[in-house]
Design an enzyme around this catalytic site. Structure first.
Site, PDB file in Angstrom:
ATOM      1  N   SER B 135       0.854  -1.171   0.000  1.00 20.86           N
ATOM      2  CA  SER B 135       0.000   0.000   0.000  1.00 20.86           C
ATOM      3  C   SER B 135       0.891   1.223   0.000  1.00 20.86           C
ATOM      4  CB  SER B 135      -0.851  -0.050   1.266  1.00 20.86           C
ATOM      5  OG  SER B 135      -1.712   1.043   1.287  1.00 20.86           O
ATOM      6  N   HIS B 149      -1.891   6.960  -5.200  1.00 23.20           N
ATOM      7  CA  HIS B 149      -2.133   5.900  -4.217  1.00 23.20           C
ATOM      8  C   HIS B 149      -2.251   4.583  -4.968  1.00 23.20           C
ATOM      9  CE1 HIS B 149      -5.379   3.233  -2.544  1.00 23.20           C
ATOM     10  NE2 HIS B 149      -4.477   3.172  -1.595  1.00 23.20           N
ATOM     11  N   ASN B 151      -2.574   0.088  -4.066  1.00 20.36           N
ATOM     12  CA  ASN B 151      -2.684  -0.978  -3.077  1.00 20.36           C
ATOM     13  C   ASN B 151      -2.987  -2.266  -3.820  1.00 20.36           C
ATOM     14  OD1 ASN B 151      -5.410  -2.297  -1.400  1.00 20.36           O
ATOM     15  ND2 ASN B 151      -3.412  -2.290  -0.420  1.00 20.36           N
ATOM     16  N   TYR B 152      -2.178  -3.309  -3.578  1.00 24.75           N
ATOM     17  CA  TYR B 152      -2.454  -4.627  -4.162  1.00 24.75           C
ATOM     18  C   TYR B 152      -2.367  -5.652  -3.055  1.00 24.75           C
ATOM     19  CZ  TYR B 152      -2.634  -2.254  -8.523  1.00 24.75           C
ATOM     20  OH  TYR B 152      -3.034  -1.394  -9.501  1.00 24.75           O
ATOM     21  N   ARG B 153      -3.367  -6.522  -2.995  1.00 21.11           N
ATOM     22  CA  ARG B 153      -3.472  -7.403  -1.830  1.00 21.11           C
ATOM     23  C   ARG B 153      -3.961  -8.806  -2.215  1.00 21.11           C
ATOM     24  NH1 ARG B 153      -7.197  -3.407  -2.233  1.00 21.11           N
ATOM     25  NH2 ARG B 153      -9.352  -4.093  -2.373  1.00 21.11           N
ATOM     26  N   GLY B 302      -4.306  -4.508  17.784  1.00 22.92           N
ATOM     27  CA  GLY B 302      -2.959  -4.974  17.463  1.00 22.92           C
ATOM     28  C   GLY B 302      -2.444  -4.518  16.110  1.00 22.92           C
ATOM     29  N   SER B 303      -3.257  -3.757  15.349  1.00 18.17           N
ATOM     30  CA  SER B 303      -2.746  -3.296  14.057  1.00 18.17           C
ATOM     31  C   SER B 303      -1.798  -2.113  14.288  1.00 18.17           C
ATOM     32  CB  SER B 303      -3.888  -2.908  13.130  1.00 18.17           C
ATOM     33  OG  SER B 303      -4.630  -1.863  13.689  1.00 18.17           O
ATOM     34  N   ARG B 304      -0.900  -1.880  13.346  1.00 18.85           N
ATOM     35  CA  ARG B 304       0.097  -0.826  13.536  1.00 18.85           C
ATOM     36  C   ARG B 304      -0.445   0.495  12.983  1.00 18.85           C
ATOM     37  NH1 ARG B 304       5.134   1.392  11.213  1.00 18.85           N
ATOM     38  NH2 ARG B 304       6.522   1.800  12.973  1.00 18.85           N
TER      39      ARG B 304
END
Lengths: 344, 344
Positions: B135, B149, B151-153, B302-304
């Site tokens: 991202s 921008h 984002n590839y997931r 818990g995500s950053r």
């Protein structure tokens, strides 16, 4: 009969006279206010118009600038008056907005308006309602002058059988860039004195509610050092609840404006300004991600976006992984936001 | 047998060799990647690491600065690598982040991860999953260089019977401060060429999806001039879907970096910088109010947070009721955002 007519005429003059001191004519026609002058909707509208004028005049005095006043209408019924001062002497952005809206709600929407989600029955599923409030956020230029926010509101919903459900909500809270314990004490103490006139539990309960409400969960910190926050207030009686709201609105000038005079000429460094900008970024995060009023406003068709987002600062900053130095005044502020304190 | 051993050894070297060019070691142990080198999770992790390095190197070259690389771990499994350049020569803030996380999902959470909300059955209601992606958001200083921008997931979920559900998602989109039709053409055309290699409907469908996804409802405008956006891509085969993702990731440099070279030295006025800052405010509004990735991230314990909010600009501005002058270049930009165009 003659004496009654004279008395009515005198009170009519009172409303007209009052309106002259407002930032603008009220949202509701003065004639309608006169006709319904005993009703809570009228009394609350006059109170929030009065509070707006009082607060704006006090801010103009300390700033030296003038508020720009916008009147806007809502197609579906009602409207508002937004007063804004931007990039002025003392204030970067200061907004004081009144809105008075009415119309019909679906049962589902009515349920969502109350934070306790009480079920209300309407005629053919529709409920006539009236919602009004004053809302303000003041972002000063000097990082040593705190940001303040307050909001006081009233809702009224008519059920199928003609009975009225009503409640008040509101609160005032402070967001300093740097901790000043004397300021925190003055601010909280002024609020506590207003609360204590009405119920000994109001201040402790509403102080806790405030810390809970203004919690930025993803950061693990509160937006500021709190104040009071409450919703769904419908006891002990409408008269006494309104009296409490009046006490609250009468504190907005004394709990904040002295802090502006105290710090508006404080010297500050570029580093302090930077920290203020970063904290402004957090303010934006709370307002856009969590604030119920903003979320409700953005999702409501026909709402006036500029008045809802008036609360956003003129400028804000996001630095990647900024962490204040241990033992610094910035770290001290963060510590308080992570662990809310008692101030009194 | 001998020849097979040699071949494996060569491929192992390939992975190690590849890793040397990355911004950091991959999230997954190189040894594990070597053991599972035929699996899609491994291939995708190597692709996103490669894309991160390629894009960062290209940005470093045009900027002259160096990315700061952070590795972070997720307690529940996995981690990420965030590369950020801040307040540099050409870029105000540029973030390119990779994350690879795994663990177990509840059936409810699994349902929410797919935009079509397919029901998946897990062992005792729990489903082993793996999610990874790259991202990036690039905010340049010069208002004539657009923000980009992408984002590839990839997601993989194992059902009760051991079968795997998988899908890809992603997109690339451009947010200029001022309209430049030549830039818009180059950007969209590069994306279309990549799409056309795989399916003639990809570009038109994913272009529409992009305009729809990046719509800021409360403003009645899109975030930028679009690009492509897609989700839940699980056809025609895993191999072909991955091929499409590879084509997409290989466009991020050619569709954006030439625009940076073209405009980085353009002269600009204070007024143009101000308009950029106001548009940055809208970028923040989209990201905090609507973006699915941000919302999911903020709500996930818990995500950053710093990696999720890396996409926010260094600086942004909100002016009350700012309205560009009729016939101005600012008004022209707004017009395009209010009525998305075809660029090819």
């Amino acid at each position: 009969m003659a004496s009654r007519v004279i008395q009515v005429a005198e009170q009519d003059d009172d409303i007209l006279e009052k309106c002259k001191g407002f930032m603008s004519l009220p949202v509701t026609d003065v004639q309608v206010l006169q006709e319904k002058k005993g009703e809570m909707c009228t009394r609350m509208e006059l109170l929030i118009m009065e509070t707006q004028a009082e607060f704006c005049r006090a801010l103009e005095k300390v700033d030296g600038g003038k508020f720009k006043t916008d009147r806007w209408q809502r197609k579906e019924g009602g409207g508002g008056i937004s007063c804004v001062i931007q990039d002025s002497n003392v204030f970067e952005k200061a907004g004081v907005s009144v809105s008075v809206v009415f119309g019909h709600l679906t049962e589902e929407a009515a349920k969502q308006m109350k934070s306790r989600g009480k079920v209300l029955k309407g005629k053919d599923g529709k409920l006539p309602f009236c919602a009004m409030g004053i809302s303000s956020v003041i972002h000063p230029k000097n990082p040593h002058v705190p940001t303040v926010h307050f909001n006081y509101r009233y809702f009224e919903i008519e059920e199928e059988d003609g009975s009225k459900q009503w409640w008040f909500g509101g609160g005032t809270d402070l967001t300093p860039t740097y901790l000043n314990e004397e300021d925190a004490f003055l601010f909280h103490n002024t609020l506590k004195e207003a609360c204590d006139k009405h119920h000994p539990q109001y201040y402790p309960d509403f102080k806790k509610w405030c810390d809970r409400y203004f919690y930025v969960r993803h950061r693990g910190e509160t937006r500021g050092i709190g104040g009071i926050f409450f919703d769904d207030l419908d006891s002990p009686s409408q008269e006494e609840a309104f009296g409490f709201i009046r006490s609250c609105t009468s504190t907005v000038v004394p709990c904040y404006v002295p802090l502006v005079y105290k710090h508006r000429d404080d010297a500050f460094t570029a580093e302090e300004k930077r920290w203020q900008q970063l904290r402004r970024g957090r303010y934006v995060e709370f307002n856009l991600v969590y604030d119920r009023g903003v979320k409700f406003g953005l999702a409501t068709p026909g709402s006036r976006i500029e008045s809802i987002l008036m609360s956003l600062p003129l400028t804000a900053k996001w630095e990647y992984t900024h962490e204040p130095e241990e033992g610094s005044r910035e770290a001290e502020m963060l510590e308080v936001l992570r662990t809310p304190r008692e101030w009194l």
